[in-house]
Design a protein around this motif. Structure first.
Motif, PDB file in Angstrom:
ATOM      1  N   GLN A 338       0.832  -1.204   0.000  1.00  8.84           N
ATOM      2  CA  GLN A 338       0.000   0.000   0.000  1.00  8.84           C
ATOM      3  C   GLN A 338       0.864   1.249   0.000  1.00  8.84           C
ATOM      4  O   GLN A 338       2.066   1.181   0.275  1.00  8.84           O
ATOM      5  N   VAL A 339       0.230   2.362  -0.327  1.00 10.36           N
ATOM      6  CA  VAL A 339       0.904   3.647  -0.279  1.00 10.36           C
ATOM      7  C   VAL A 339       1.094   4.036   1.185  1.00 10.36           C
ATOM      8  O   VAL A 339       0.177   3.860   1.990  1.00 10.36           O
TER       9      VAL A 339
ATOM     10  N   TYR B 203      -1.347   1.329  -9.173  1.00  9.14           N
ATOM     11  CA  TYR B 203      -1.241   2.576  -8.403  1.00  9.14           C
ATOM     12  C   TYR B 203      -0.957   3.690  -9.393  1.00  9.14           C
ATOM     13  O   TYR B 203      -0.121   3.518 -10.286  1.00  9.14           O
ATOM     14  N   ARG B 205      -0.684   8.116 -10.273  1.00  7.94           N
ATOM     15  CA  ARG B 205      -0.643   9.545  -9.933  1.00  7.94           C
ATOM     16  C   ARG B 205      -0.886  10.310 -11.232  1.00  7.94           C
ATOM     17  O   ARG B 205      -0.055  10.288 -12.130  1.00  7.94           O
ATOM     18  N   GLN B 207      -1.966  13.923 -13.357  1.00  8.94           N
ATOM     19  CA  GLN B 207      -1.842  15.378 -13.249  1.00  8.94           C
ATOM     20  C   GLN B 207      -2.449  16.055 -14.471  1.00  8.94           C
ATOM     21  O   GLN B 207      -2.410  15.510 -15.566  1.00  8.94           O
ATOM     22  N   GLN B 220       1.672   8.834 -13.858  1.00 12.82           N
ATOM     23  CA  GLN B 220       2.575   7.748 -13.525  1.00 12.82           C
ATOM     24  C   GLN B 220       1.699   6.579 -13.076  1.00 12.82           C
ATOM     25  O   GLN B 220       0.810   6.761 -12.241  1.00 12.82           O
ATOM     26  N   VAL B 222       1.824   2.378 -11.965  1.00 17.09           N
ATOM     27  CA  VAL B 222       2.586   1.178 -11.624  1.00 17.09           C
ATOM     28  C   VAL B 222       1.627  -0.005 -11.578  1.00 17.09           C
ATOM     29  O   VAL B 222       0.641   0.026 -10.833  1.00 17.09           O
ATOM     30  N   ASP B 234       5.399   5.982 -17.347  1.00 22.06           N
ATOM     31  CA  ASP B 234       5.652   7.372 -16.977  1.00 22.06           C
ATOM     32  C   ASP B 234       5.299   8.183 -18.214  1.00 22.06           C
ATOM     33  O   ASP B 234       6.004   8.120 -19.218  1.00 22.06           O
ATOM     34  N   ASN B 337      -5.721   7.767  -3.890  1.00 23.73           N
ATOM     35  CA  ASN B 337      -4.267   7.704  -3.649  1.00 23.73           C
ATOM     36  C   ASN B 337      -3.879   6.395  -2.973  1.00 23.73           C
ATOM     37  O   ASN B 337      -3.053   6.362  -2.062  1.00 23.73           O
ATOM     38  N   GLN B 338      -4.482   5.311  -3.422  1.00 26.54           N
ATOM     39  CA  GLN B 338      -4.127   4.004  -2.883  1.00 26.54           C
ATOM     40  C   GLN B 338      -3.983   2.991  -4.008  1.00 26.54           C
ATOM     41  O   GLN B 338      -4.411   3.238  -5.129  1.00 26.54           O
TER      42      GLN B 338
END
Lengths: 343, 343
Positions: A338-339, B203, B205, B207, B220, B222, B234, B337-338
């Motif tokens: 987990q993050v 997971y 992220r 933007q 990004q 994963v 990426d 965000n997990q």
């Protein structure tokens, strides 16, 4: 001018870079060294032209006899606390190799021991002193890239795939229960902090690729900066790069910002491309001498400058506790898939 | 030999690649096209030498009149369900552009509609048909790299930083609430699945780098494979690459395995390095014609081969639901965000 009197502890693989760099700093005289094995201590002293060699058992006596201005701790992490206590009690300034210590609690004890004694403590974290990272930071500070968006580092050391991996150079690596992130990854985590500021979340995937060793030797790490930017480390000591010398830049780096991006290749070449403009080569100083762009010399030079001016170290123990906490968070992320968020 | 009779729907930016590739497949005759704008339909028909052009309102009548063997849906996702219903009711085989539909439920409805009608449905997901990915897969299948460890793709399209980004080519991109992962990232997610098998965790992220658009334009990602391997994407449509043509390979790729690694550069060059051996250039066919290594042609060629042989499509609707579910999981990861795990 009176020279700074230093003593060094350790005669392992990496110490050669530190001895060699001290020899190029005219303000410093390394007056003695000590090592667990006295034979190896004498060998290293002869090789690096250091006047006196001591056995580990004589550490306290050595400090009392030599009265150095500083001690450079180049021994494995599990030995650091003992040395820091002896040096701090005598008011001797300290440079301490990373990792600071095997556990976070012991790292805190080391930093606190130096703080209470009022002795200066700098961590020998040399990656951020590599000339390409200095240049990248200069570009960021100058606003050349605009707002930082992301940092991507890919490292493939290729020194860990053989059955006898690490035996010749750093044999203790084979039995580290935590290898890559603890020993190597933390360099990059600290570099991320150097370039992008504080990190508030991490997610990791670690792997053991070489079955002959105990700990992990490959990792993917995603860091979220407080600023909102992201850093990715894609790392392996098992798989190889195409570099003539994989231990020059240690990897490929790309930094993206609002105005453009900068890239580092495996030979130290830096290129800048601003949005809509052609790619251009950046002319900046970097050298093949010493370790990885002569970063050990740059770090030691900084230590000496601060010792003489009284100015603050960049690599304080307090600061490195943050990189260490981040490394610990990476292992927590790995354990839970987990993050992990950082305060 | 009787040719397969096809009709095409759509005359937007990307359709040119599909029309152009059909013209190079001798077993196929595109007999008509339709488009929302009849003027654009007529223009495209003239340009691609297609006998008849229809308005969208005449879609059902067109299918009844032309009695095609298949329909190639090249229109935006929100139009797909309507067309699939009309074609399925008439037993007409379907190629459908990705994304299948704006919502996962609608994607499922489309796949189910075709299944119940017993008509063949193939998704036009062309990235996995790029020649370098075919070659990588061939190497993996042949055991050249050994056990798959990781896939790393970095894409920088650089077509999304200007104030007028996407306006000239795909203007609707500007108002997509979900842009990068929905439209572009899913290509790479499907490619990860093609190369490494099923993915069980993600997971992300995301933007928004260009403030002039609505959705995210950088990411990004994963992915964890069921096998234990990892994939990293990426990606940015804002920042640039150094490629002469960023839309040839669309990015840099590196695959690591137990025996070595393979790398793709921005010009389509593939290199292989087995552990301890020198890097060598791989000789494989790739071409600058068509779109991104002529992958559209390869995909359409596969469709025709399967239509004629009765063999199974690689890009079935059922299979692409998995890539779509993965894309949806990416947005859930972003929202929380997990790490999100997939069944």
């Amino acid at each position: 001018m009176k020279k700074l009197r230093g003593i060094c502890l350790g005669a392992g693989y990496f110490s050669r870079f530190q001895y060699e760099a001290w020899a190029r700093i005219p303000e410093v005289e390394i007056v003695a060294l000590a090592n667990r094995s006295l034979d190896k201590a004498r060998e290293a002293a002869a090789l690096h032209r250091i006047p006196r060699a001591y056995a580990w058992a004589d550490l306290a006596a050595m400090l009392d006899a030599e009265k150095p201005d500083f001690v450079d701790i180049i021994t494995p992490p599990e030995t650091h606390l003992e040395v820091v206590r002896l040096a701090a009690a005598r008011g001797i300034a300290i440079i301490c190799q990373k990792p600071i210590a095997p556990t976070f609690a012991e790292c805190e004890t080391i930093v606190e021991t130096a703080r209470r004694a009022g002795v200066r403590l700098m961590i020998h974290e040399n990656f951020r002193w590599q000339p390409w990272y200095r240049e990248m930071r200069r570009l960021l500070d100058a606003g050349m890239l605009g707002e930082l968006f992301s940092i991507n580092i890919r490292t493939r050391l290729g020194d860990g795939w053989q059955d006898d991996a690490y035996l010749a150079r750093q044999p203790f690596f084979r039995t580290y229960p935590r290898l890559f992130c603890y020993e190597t990854g933390v360099h990059f985590l600290d570099t991320f902090r150097y370039l992008g500021g504080e990190i508030t979340s991490v997610y990791t995937r670690f792997q053991k690729r070489n079955p002959a060793i105990l700990g992990e030797d490959a990792a993917q790490i995603v860091c979220g900066f407080a600023s909102g930017a992201t850093a990715i480390l894609d790392a392996s000591r098992y798989n190889e790069s195409d570099a003539a010398d994989p231990r020059y830049t240690f990897g490929l780096v790309r930094i993206d910002g609002r105005k453009g991006h900068v890239e580092l290749d495996l030979a130290g070449k830096l290129t800048l491309k601003l949005l809509g403009q052609p790619t251009r080569l950046l002319d900046y100083p970097h050298t093949r001498g010493g370790f990885a762009g002569d970063c050990v010399h740059a770090l030691q030079r900084h230590f000496v400058d601060c010792m003489m001016s009284g100015g603050p170290f960049e690599n304080t123990g307090e600061d490195y506790l943050k990189s260490t906490a981040l490394m610990e968070a990476c292992y927590r992320s790995q354990a839970t898939n987990q993050v992990v968020t950082l305060p």
